[in-house]
Motif scaffolding. Structure first.
Motif, PDB file in Angstrom:
ATOM      1  N   ARG A 321       0.932  -1.220   0.003  1.00  0.00           N
ATOM      2  CA  ARG A 321       0.047  -0.073   0.027  1.00  0.00           C
ATOM      3  C   ARG A 321       0.834   1.344  -0.207  1.00  0.00           C
ATOM      4  O   ARG A 321       0.491   2.589   0.162  1.00  0.00           O
ATOM      5  N   GLY A 322       2.127   1.188  -0.294  1.00  0.00           N
ATOM      6  CA  GLY A 322       3.031   2.074  -0.800  1.00  0.00           C
ATOM      7  C   GLY A 322       3.044   2.606  -2.123  1.00  0.00           C
ATOM      8  O   GLY A 322       1.903   2.493  -2.724  1.00  0.00           O
ATOM      9  N   THR A 323       4.128   2.862  -2.511  1.00  0.00           N
ATOM     10  CA  THR A 323       3.843   2.987  -3.934  1.00  0.00           C
ATOM     11  C   THR A 323       5.133   2.362  -4.950  1.00  0.00           C
ATOM     12  O   THR A 323       4.891   2.113  -6.158  1.00  0.00           O
ATOM     13  N   GLY A 324       6.343   2.156  -4.166  1.00  0.00           N
ATOM     14  CA  GLY A 324       7.370   1.659  -5.138  1.00  0.00           C
ATOM     15  C   GLY A 324       7.209   0.249  -5.796  1.00  0.00           C
ATOM     16  O   GLY A 324       6.355  -0.633  -5.166  1.00  0.00           O
ATOM     17  N   GLY A 325       7.895   0.195  -6.809  1.00  0.00           N
ATOM     18  CA  GLY A 325       7.729  -1.010  -7.721  1.00  0.00           C
ATOM     19  C   GLY A 325       8.666  -1.101  -8.945  1.00  0.00           C
ATOM     20  O   GLY A 325       9.391  -0.301  -8.706  1.00  0.00           O
ATOM     21  N   ILE A 326       8.188  -1.984  -9.908  1.00  0.00           N
ATOM     22  CA  ILE A 326       8.890  -2.118 -11.082  1.00  0.00           C
ATOM     23  C   ILE A 326       8.578  -1.008 -11.936  1.00  0.00           C
ATOM     24  O   ILE A 326       7.511  -0.472 -11.988  1.00  0.00           O
ATOM     25  N   ARG A 327       9.803  -0.150 -12.444  1.00  0.00           N
ATOM     26  CA  ARG A 327       9.381   0.888 -13.453  1.00  0.00           C
ATOM     27  C   ARG A 327       8.870   0.390 -14.468  1.00  0.00           C
ATOM     28  O   ARG A 327       9.326  -0.458 -15.364  1.00  0.00           O
ATOM     29  N   ILE A 328       7.614   1.203 -14.955  1.00  0.00           N
ATOM     30  CA  ILE A 328       7.213   0.906 -16.302  1.00  0.00           C
ATOM     31  C   ILE A 328       7.293   1.984 -17.271  1.00  0.00           C
ATOM     32  O   ILE A 328       7.507   3.091 -16.677  1.00  0.00           O
ATOM     33  N   VAL A 329       7.488   1.874 -18.325  1.00  0.00           N
ATOM     34  CA  VAL A 329       8.106   2.757 -19.452  1.00  0.00           C
ATOM     35  C   VAL A 329       7.077   2.995 -20.638  1.00  0.00           C
ATOM     36  O   VAL A 329       7.413   3.947 -21.339  1.00  0.00           O
ATOM     37  N   ASP A 330       5.857   2.546 -20.712  1.00  0.00           N
ATOM     38  CA  ASP A 330       4.890   2.838 -21.830  1.00  0.00           C
ATOM     39  C   ASP A 330       3.437   2.851 -21.241  1.00  0.00           C
ATOM     40  O   ASP A 330       3.353   2.371 -20.151  1.00  0.00           O
ATOM     41  N   GLU A 331       2.574   3.162 -22.127  1.00  0.00           N
ATOM     42  CA  GLU A 331       1.190   3.076 -21.723  1.00  0.00           C
ATOM     43  C   GLU A 331       0.534   1.611 -21.744  1.00  0.00           C
ATOM     44  O   GLU A 331      -0.365   1.656 -21.133  1.00  0.00           O
ATOM     45  N   HIS A 332       1.430   0.567 -21.898  1.00  0.00           N
ATOM     46  CA  HIS A 332       1.022  -0.659 -21.896  1.00  0.00           C
ATOM     47  C   HIS A 332       1.803  -1.410 -20.765  1.00  0.00           C
ATOM     48  O   HIS A 332       1.795  -2.772 -20.846  1.00  0.00           O
ATOM     49  N   CYS A 333       2.377  -0.557 -19.827  1.00  0.00           N
ATOM     50  CA  CYS A 333       2.976  -0.961 -18.804  1.00  0.00           C
ATOM     51  C   CYS A 333       4.146  -2.168 -18.932  1.00  0.00           C
ATOM     52  O   CYS A 333       4.479  -2.891 -18.358  1.00  0.00           O
ATOM     53  N   ALA A 334       4.790  -1.769 -20.222  1.00  0.00           N
ATOM     54  CA  ALA A 334       6.100  -2.413 -20.368  1.00  0.00           C
ATOM     55  C   ALA A 334       7.231  -1.944 -19.470  1.00  0.00           C
ATOM     56  O   ALA A 334       7.338  -0.976 -18.975  1.00  0.00           O
ATOM     57  N   THR A 335       8.115  -2.922 -19.298  1.00  0.00           N
ATOM     58  CA  THR A 335       9.079  -2.749 -18.180  1.00  0.00           C
ATOM     59  C   THR A 335      10.552  -2.406 -19.409  1.00  0.00           C
ATOM     60  O   THR A 335      10.411  -2.431 -20.612  1.00  0.00           O
ATOM     61  N   LYS A 336      11.600  -2.233 -18.962  1.00  0.00           N
ATOM     62  CA  LYS A 336      12.960  -2.119 -19.702  1.00  0.00           C
ATOM     63  C   LYS A 336      13.247  -3.497 -20.334  1.00  0.00           C
ATOM     64  O   LYS A 336      13.803  -3.361 -21.235  1.00  0.00           O
ATOM     65  N   VAL A 337      12.749  -4.609 -19.796  1.00  0.00           N
ATOM     66  CA  VAL A 337      13.210  -5.808 -20.313  1.00  0.00           C
ATOM     67  C   VAL A 337      12.211  -6.173 -21.568  1.00  0.00           C
ATOM     68  O   VAL A 337      10.887  -6.273 -21.193  1.00  0.00           O
ATOM     69  N   PRO A 338      12.519  -6.597 -22.701  1.00  0.00           N
ATOM     70  CA  PRO A 338      11.670  -6.830 -23.711  1.00  0.00           C
ATOM     71  C   PRO A 338      10.613  -7.847 -23.532  1.00  0.00           C
ATOM     72  O   PRO A 338      11.352  -8.812 -23.128  1.00  0.00           O
ATOM     73  N   GLY A 339       9.380  -7.716 -23.507  1.00  0.00           N
ATOM     74  CA  GLY A 339       8.651  -9.137 -23.509  1.00  0.00           C
ATOM     75  C   GLY A 339       7.865  -8.973 -21.933  1.00  0.00           C
ATOM     76  O   GLY A 339       7.349  -9.768 -21.846  1.00  0.00           O
ATOM     77  N   LEU A 340       8.500  -8.346 -21.360  1.00  0.00           N
ATOM     78  CA  LEU A 340       7.937  -8.124 -19.575  1.00  0.00           C
ATOM     79  C   LEU A 340       7.134  -7.031 -19.410  1.00  0.00           C
ATOM     80  O   LEU A 340       7.743  -5.834 -19.530  1.00  0.00           O
TER      81      LEU A 340
END
Length: 543
Positions: A321-340
């Motif tokens: 219920r905090g905020t931190g987590g995996i960084r998302i990089v576009d509007e489809h919630c992609a991460t820096k890792v391709p396919g993740l």
């Protein structure tokens, strides 16, 4: 029982979803709706595990006439770090999605013949989502925690491996795209429904080359009765009188509303007691119906909370219920890792909340919307790879808690590691009231624990494998949280630095972080201008 290495389960799908809560279910549904094959794996039973299934929750899904008021309230709560565009997207997506839930069989309450879609009853909500996934042909693996990613030679994900508790075997799912939606990290604090949230997804993402963001927003605590420090529903305590051991009234209210900083400060000084004697008969009827789970501890203990004092405490809910987590990089919630892709509490909710809590109705809406965006993005990625995707060579990405770079004759004690991490993360004087000396001291201890989990993990049984990995994940998340907290030298929302008590308007950035043996942080400065509500929109608006 020991692991049967000869009966490893091997499966393949277009999209793999990891998790068992609302975000994971919505991601699986959205991917399957794109006519791709989907497998979803969960460390519990999809439908009963996780925070949502354990109780009810509000949903940030206001009627269209209230959208403007709600989006600006949410934006202001983010203290210049939230994104008005993302908030607007989330509200709209959630509003359009709830009629689907009703069409699948969930019964929202009615007022004047109209459905009121402002909250859900967790067990029934998740039961409906599970049945919907099964009808769509989604394959569900329960009691099957995923432990590491498989990576292709180009660095993209190609599925994951884990263990199945009930079959005492390992499994592998080859998949062209993966959605991580297995929650945040509450450090095994026993907060209701949160003991499946031990940050394994965050560790898996970083091992694969991903980044985290806003991990300093990991110090969310919630009020609970001290005699049963599990149920963390704070609403009923808004009508409490707080007293010390001797019965002296401690106050704790600002303009009639409970001061969020009051209780941590009071608990540092000594025991605090609460009595819900401020609740009117009308209020009692409402909170007992909508927050029934909060009254179960009283009922079991034979306590009348309206006439008797009870000791209270604060339970760490961390990034759940905090905020931190995996960084998302576009509007489809992609991460820096391709396919993740990342969704729900596993993803950073900085766009929604800045460094304030994303808990409650906003978290519910975030799970519904990001789950769908991530599922759609993963399905599109899988379709682009085509049918030959699973022919690629892969390698396992898991490290600490799974395999050791320098094997030792004695396995590390995973339970001792967990207790040591909790000793640094649970105390209010360390994690809530942060300062450079305390953070540096805790980081040194956590660094020593990180070195310990590099040793040989115990792997005689399925539980050994899971618990060794869990110890490594908890250690990793604690390091990232405190390392980010050390580098944000201000107080902003739930990140409190007693040595930097003011909010610095010049620190308008997100702190990205990552690294395994060597931690790092990076300032991601916000380019979106600070928005102010137009005066024309204020005319006739609700307060």
């Amino acid at each position: 029982m020991s692991i049967n290495r000869e009966t490893e389960l091997q499966l393949a799908a277009d999209v793999l979803v990891i998790g068992g809560g609302p975000a994971a279910a919505w991601a699986a549904w959205a991917a399957a709706a794109q006519a791709v094959s989907v497998i979803i794996v969960d460390k519990g039973f999809l439908g009963t595990s996780g925070a949502a299934a354990a109780n009810g929750n509000g949903i940030m899904a206001p009627a269209p006439e209230d959208w403007d008021t709600v989006r600006w309230q949410r934006y202001r709560a983010g203290q210049t770090l939230a994104s008005l565009r993302w908030i607007e997207r989330m509200i709209g997506k959630t509003w359009l999605s709830l009629p689907l839930v009703e069409s699948w069989g969930y019964r929202f309450p009615k007022e004047n013949g109209e459905s009121v879609r402002r909250s859900y009853y967790g067990p029934e909500y998740m039961r409906v989502l599970r049945k919907t996934l099964l009808r769509m042909g989604v394959q569900i693996l329960d009691q099957s925690p995923a432990l590491e990613f498989l990576l292709a030679d180009d660095g993209s994900v190609e599925g994951a491996s884990g263990v199945q508790r009930q079959q005492h075997r390992a499994y592998t799912v080859r998949a062209s795209a993966v959605v991580l939606a297995n929650g945040g990290c509450a450090f095994l604090s026993k907060a209701l429904g949160c003991n499946t949230n031990w940050g394994d997804g965050l560790l898996m993402a970083v091992e694969a080359g991903g980044e985290l963001s806003s991990m300093e927003a990991s110090s969310h605590y919630a009020i609970s009765t001290a005699f049963n420090a599990t149920v963390t529903r704070g609403v009923p305590f808004g009508w409490a009188t707080y007293t010390d051991e001797a019965g002296n009234n401690l106050g704790g209210y600002i303009n009639g509303r409970r001061d969020p900083s009051f209780l941590p400060n009071a608990l540092i000084k000594g025991p605090v007691y609460a009595q819900l004697d401020r609740a009117t008969p009308e209020v009692k009827a409402v909170i007992e119906k909508s927050h029934f789970i909060a009254f179960l501890p009283y009922i079991k203990a034979g306590i009348d909370p309206y006439t008797e004092r009870v000791p209270v405490t604060m339970v760490l809910e961390g990034t759940v219920r905090g905020t931190g987590g995996i960084r998302i990089v576009d509007e489809h919630c992609a991460t820096k890792v391709p396919g993740l892709y990342a969704a729900g509490d596993a993803a950073s909710r900085e766009f929604l909340a800045g460094l304030s809590s994303g808990g409650g109705g906003s978290n519910s809406a975030w799970a519904i919307s990001t789950g769908q965006w991530a599922g759609e993005g993963a399905a599109a990625f899988a379709k682009r790879l085509g049918v030959q995707a699973h022919e690629r060579s892969v390698r396992p990405a898991g490290q600490a808690g799974l395999r050791s770079p320098a094997p030792t004759s004695t396995a590390f004690d995973h339970d001792a590691i967990v207790r040591s991490v909790q000793a640094e993360m649970f105390p209010l004087e360390k994690n809530y009231f942060r300062s450079e000396p305390k953070l540096v001291d805790s980081l040194a201890k956590l660094e020593a624990l990180w070195q310990q989990v590099q040793a040989t993990p115990k792997q005689d049984t399925v539980r050994d494998v899971e618990y060794s990995r869990r110890a490594a994940a908890l250690t990793a998340v604690a390091r990232w949280a405190y390392f980010s907290a050390l580098h944000r030298q201000e107080t902003r929302s739930e990140h409190i630095r007693v040595d930097y008590p003011e909010t610095d308007p010049n620190q308008r950035y997100y702190l990205a972080t990552g690294g395994l043996d060597h931690l790092w942080v990076r300032r991601d400065w916000l380019s979106e201008e600070i928005m102010k509500r137009p005066q024309t929109e204020l005319v006739g608006a609700k307060p």
